[in-house]
Design a protein around this motif. Structure first.
Motif, PDB file in Angstrom:
ATOM      1  N   THR A  44       1.334  -1.524   0.057  1.00  0.00           N
ATOM      2  CA  THR A  44       0.117  -0.206   0.160  1.00  0.00           C
ATOM      3  C   THR A  44       0.747   1.530  -0.316  1.00  0.00           C
ATOM      4  O   THR A  44       2.157   1.110   0.088  1.00  0.00           O
ATOM      5  N   LEU A  45      -0.069   2.457  -0.464  1.00  0.00           N
ATOM      6  CA  LEU A  45       0.816   3.735   0.091  1.00  0.00           C
ATOM      7  C   LEU A  45       1.620   4.170   1.321  1.00  0.00           C
ATOM      8  O   LEU A  45       2.157   4.935   1.445  1.00  0.00           O
ATOM      9  N   THR A  46       1.425   3.710   2.501  1.00  0.00           N
ATOM     10  CA  THR A  46       2.004   3.597   3.904  1.00  0.00           C
ATOM     11  C   THR A  46       2.867   2.522   4.768  1.00  0.00           C
ATOM     12  O   THR A  46       2.974   2.408   5.393  1.00  0.00           O
ATOM     13  N   THR A  47       2.707   1.804   2.827  1.00  0.00           N
ATOM     14  CA  THR A  47       4.181   0.501   3.527  1.00  0.00           C
ATOM     15  C   THR A  47       5.477   1.048   3.585  1.00  0.00           C
ATOM     16  O   THR A  47       5.816   2.062   2.644  1.00  0.00           O
ATOM     17  N   PRO A  48       6.023   0.986   5.014  1.00  0.00           N
ATOM     18  CA  PRO A  48       7.561   1.409   4.603  1.00  0.00           C
ATOM     19  C   PRO A  48       8.070   0.365   3.654  1.00  0.00           C
ATOM     20  O   PRO A  48       7.828  -0.644   3.179  1.00  0.00           O
ATOM     21  N   LEU A  49       9.294   1.330   3.002  1.00  0.00           N
ATOM     22  CA  LEU A  49      10.167   0.499   1.960  1.00  0.00           C
ATOM     23  C   LEU A  49      10.785  -0.386   2.317  1.00  0.00           C
ATOM     24  O   LEU A  49      10.745  -1.666   1.585  1.00  0.00           O
ATOM     25  N   SER A  50      11.247  -0.573   3.637  1.00  0.00           N
ATOM     26  CA  SER A  50      11.580  -1.933   3.785  1.00  0.00           C
ATOM     27  C   SER A  50      10.998  -3.470   3.458  1.00  0.00           C
ATOM     28  O   SER A  50      11.715  -4.762   3.377  1.00  0.00           O
ATOM     29  N   ALA A  51       9.233  -2.918   3.893  1.00  0.00           N
ATOM     30  CA  ALA A  51       8.615  -4.454   3.852  1.00  0.00           C
ATOM     31  C   ALA A  51       8.367  -4.300   2.325  1.00  0.00           C
ATOM     32  O   ALA A  51       8.349  -5.578   2.243  1.00  0.00           O
ATOM     33  N   ALA A  52       8.556  -3.635   1.442  1.00  0.00           N
ATOM     34  CA  ALA A  52       8.591  -3.429   0.125  1.00  0.00           C
ATOM     35  C   ALA A  52       9.079  -4.178  -1.081  1.00  0.00           C
ATOM     36  O   ALA A  52       9.291  -5.558  -1.190  1.00  0.00           O
ATOM     37  N   LEU A  53      10.904  -4.380   0.156  1.00  0.00           N
ATOM     38  CA  LEU A  53      11.493  -4.963  -0.192  1.00  0.00           C
ATOM     39  C   LEU A  53      11.623  -6.674  -0.192  1.00  0.00           C
ATOM     40  O   LEU A  53      11.631  -7.447  -0.755  1.00  0.00           O
ATOM     41  N   VAL A  54      11.112  -6.599   1.247  1.00  0.00           N
ATOM     42  CA  VAL A  54      11.075  -7.960   1.395  1.00  0.00           C
ATOM     43  C   VAL A  54       9.580  -9.162   0.214  1.00  0.00           C
ATOM     44  O   VAL A  54       9.794 -10.026   0.060  1.00  0.00           O
ATOM     45  N   GLU A  55       8.265  -8.188  -0.084  1.00  0.00           N
ATOM     46  CA  GLU A  55       7.544  -8.285  -0.190  1.00  0.00           C
ATOM     47  C   GLU A  55       8.314  -8.677  -2.255  1.00  0.00           C
ATOM     48  O   GLU A  55       7.940  -9.426  -3.150  1.00  0.00           O
ATOM     49  N   MET A  56       9.609  -7.432  -2.774  1.00  0.00           N
ATOM     50  CA  MET A  56       9.665  -8.058  -3.943  1.00  0.00           C
ATOM     51  C   MET A  56      10.671  -9.340  -4.075  1.00  0.00           C
ATOM     52  O   MET A  56      10.676  -9.643  -4.618  1.00  0.00           O
ATOM     53  N   ILE A  71       2.054  -1.237  -6.495  1.00  0.00           N
ATOM     54  CA  ILE A  71       1.677  -0.463  -4.897  1.00  0.00           C
ATOM     55  C   ILE A  71      -0.246   0.136  -5.185  1.00  0.00           C
ATOM     56  O   ILE A  71      -0.226   0.937  -6.147  1.00  0.00           O
ATOM     57  N   THR A  72      -1.381  -0.416  -4.062  1.00  0.00           N
ATOM     58  CA  THR A  72      -2.429   0.287  -4.359  1.00  0.00           C
ATOM     59  C   THR A  72      -2.979   1.347  -3.585  1.00  0.00           C
ATOM     60  O   THR A  72      -2.135   1.938  -2.610  1.00  0.00           O
ATOM     61  N   ASP A  73      -3.516   1.919  -3.656  1.00  0.00           N
ATOM     62  CA  ASP A  73      -4.371   3.032  -2.944  1.00  0.00           C
ATOM     63  C   ASP A  73      -5.730   1.974  -1.756  1.00  0.00           C
ATOM     64  O   ASP A  73      -5.356   1.607  -1.778  1.00  0.00           O
ATOM     65  N   SER A  74      -5.961   2.768  -0.831  1.00  0.00           N
ATOM     66  CA  SER A  74      -7.088   2.446  -0.154  1.00  0.00           C
ATOM     67  C   SER A  74      -8.388   1.859  -0.610  1.00  0.00           C
ATOM     68  O   SER A  74      -8.716   1.068   0.040  1.00  0.00           O
ATOM     69  N   ASP A  75      -8.556   2.234  -1.926  1.00  0.00           N
ATOM     70  CA  ASP A  75      -9.947   1.891  -2.759  1.00  0.00           C
ATOM     71  C   ASP A  75      -9.388   0.608  -3.206  1.00  0.00           C
ATOM     72  O   ASP A  75     -10.369  -0.450  -3.956  1.00  0.00           O
ATOM     73  N   GLY A  76      -8.122   0.258  -2.665  1.00  0.00           N
ATOM     74  CA  GLY A  76      -7.454  -1.441  -3.803  1.00  0.00           C
ATOM     75  C   GLY A  76      -7.006  -0.641  -4.995  1.00  0.00           C
ATOM     76  O   GLY A  76      -7.102  -1.540  -6.125  1.00  0.00           O
ATOM     77  N   LYS A  77      -6.603   0.282  -6.029  1.00  0.00           N
ATOM     78  CA  LYS A  77      -6.897   1.266  -6.941  1.00  0.00           C
ATOM     79  C   LYS A  77      -5.004   1.679  -7.476  1.00  0.00           C
ATOM     80  O   LYS A  77      -4.043   0.953  -6.181  1.00  0.00           O
ATOM     81  N   LEU A  78      -5.153   1.043  -8.342  1.00  0.00           N
ATOM     82  CA  LEU A  78      -3.430   0.578  -8.879  1.00  0.00           C
ATOM     83  C   LEU A  78      -2.856   2.517  -8.966  1.00  0.00           C
ATOM     84  O   LEU A  78      -3.758   3.320  -9.112  1.00  0.00           O
ATOM     85  N   ALA A  79      -2.335   2.350  -7.825  1.00  0.00           N
ATOM     86  CA  ALA A  79      -1.362   4.118  -7.713  1.00  0.00           C
ATOM     87  C   ALA A  79       0.460   4.220  -7.860  1.00  0.00           C
ATOM     88  O   ALA A  79       0.319   5.460  -8.090  1.00  0.00           O
ATOM     89  N   GLY A  80       0.376   3.245  -8.325  1.00  0.00           N
ATOM     90  CA  GLY A  80       2.039   3.094  -8.828  1.00  0.00           C
ATOM     91  C   GLY A  80       2.308   1.999  -8.463  1.00  0.00           C
ATOM     92  O   GLY A  80       1.870   0.528  -7.937  1.00  0.00           O
ATOM     93  N   VAL A  81       4.234   1.882  -8.836  1.00  0.00           N
ATOM     94  CA  VAL A  81       4.573   0.601  -8.918  1.00  0.00           C
ATOM     95  C   VAL A  81       5.803   0.870  -8.678  1.00  0.00           C
ATOM     96  O   VAL A  81       6.015   2.311  -8.119  1.00  0.00           O
TER      97      VAL A  81
END
Length: 327
Positions: free
Chosen positions: A218-230, A240-250
């Motif tokens: 999500t938009l508020t996910t820490p970068l460190s956690a995103a790296l684990v997901e990647m 990256i999705t917004d609060s409605d689950g829509k695409l916000a970015g990559v």
């Protein structure tokens, strides 16, 4: 000891053959007239199949013509005239049309079949080098494939004559293809087993990764956690999705390198501060070949797959497309 051959002899013979066959083909353009149109109309109006028959070298060429017709929207197959007289005539029905090929127009095996074709009321298209031959005179339409001489210096081996016959057959097939509005997708349906079929028929939804395989934060996910997901999902990127689950970015490996160069604090950064907010996406119904073309043009290795509601439904990676044989 092997006798040495003068290279000039080989080159001259090959060049002469090519020139003679090219000249024979050029004459064909003058024969694309009302008789050719009539032949096309007979095949177009046929409720059955187009049966191609011929003996010897004409048979070999006829086999190829039948295969070309069949793969370009005109149901067709080859029947050997000798076998037709011994049972294979049962493969032919009154709804069919016959293309009979004989350079001389006098092949005994074919002439034997003519009364039977007439009795069954089957339209007959002849391809012959002799317009006065029994075959040409019996046919409903005669396509002239005559030549001045064979490329063979003895004027015996079928060379120019078979080339002209093949080209006339190709002309028929392509004229019919265009008249039918035959498409690349239609072509692929008759070639599903090869690379061509995979290239033309395979869609993004057939090979994309979906559901739990897709890296999403999500938009508020820490970068460190995103790296684990990647790292866990193995695509070198995350959605990256917004609060409605829509695409916000990559966010990709390339974005990470750029952020490190900019001195970002990996421990405190969150995704909305580091993501690319205009990601490249593709629809699930797009052909995989088109997805590959977009990746190559944009110099990226993966695309986010969206549906019509702008919801992320998958990821398609270049490796997936290449493994599927779309090249």
């Amino acid at each position: 000891m092997t006798k040495l051959i003068d290279p000039k002899i080989l080159i001259n013979a090959a060049t002469r053959t090519i020139n003679m066959e090219r000249e024979a083909i050029e004459v064909l353009t003058q024969r694309i007239d009302d008789t050719f149109i009539h032949a096309c109309e007979l095949i177009m109006n046929c409720k059955g199949r187009t049966i191609v028959t011929g003996m010897g070298k004409s048979g070999h060429i006829g086999n190829k013509i039948a295969a070309t017709l069949a793969s370009t929207g005109t149901p067709a197959f080859f029947v050997h005239p000798g076998e037709a007289s011994h049972g294979d005539l049962g493969m032919i029905t009154s709804n069919d049309v016959v293309i009979a090929i004989s350079n001389s127009g006098k092949s005994t095996e074919i002439l034997t079949l003519l009364p039977l074709f007439k009795r069954m009321g089957i339209p007959l298209i002849s391809m012959s080098g002799n317009p006065h031959s029994p075959l040409a005179q019996t046919a409903d339409v005669h396509l002239d494939i005559s030549i001045t001489s064979e490329a063979c210096p003895l004027d015996l081996a079928p060379t120019s004559s078979t080339t002209v016959t093949l080209v006339m057959g190709d002309a028929l097939a392509i004229a019919l293809l265009e008249a039918r509005g035959f498409t690349a997708e239609d072509f692929a349906f008759s070639h599903p087993g090869g690379a061509l079929g995979r290239k033309l028929l395979l869609k993004v939804e057939d090979i994309m990764h979906k559901e739990s395989e897709v890296p999403v934060v999500t938009l508020t996910t820490p970068l460190s956690a995103a790296l684990v997901e990647m790292t866990q999902k193995g695509f070198g990127m995350t959605v990256i999705t917004d609060s409605d689950g829509k695409l916000a970015g990559v966010f990709t490996d390339g974005d990470l390198r750029r952020q490190v160069d900019n001195g970002i604090n990996l421990g405190t950064a969150i995704m909305k501060d580091v993501m690319t907010s205009t990601p490249k996406t593709i629809h699930q119904d797009i052909l995989a070949a088109e997805a590959l073309a977009q990746m190559e043009t944009r110099k990226i290795t993966a695309l986010v797959v969206e549906n019509s509601e702008n919801n992320v439904i998958g990821i398609v990676h270049m490796h997936d497309i290449l493994r599927a044989g779309v090249i």
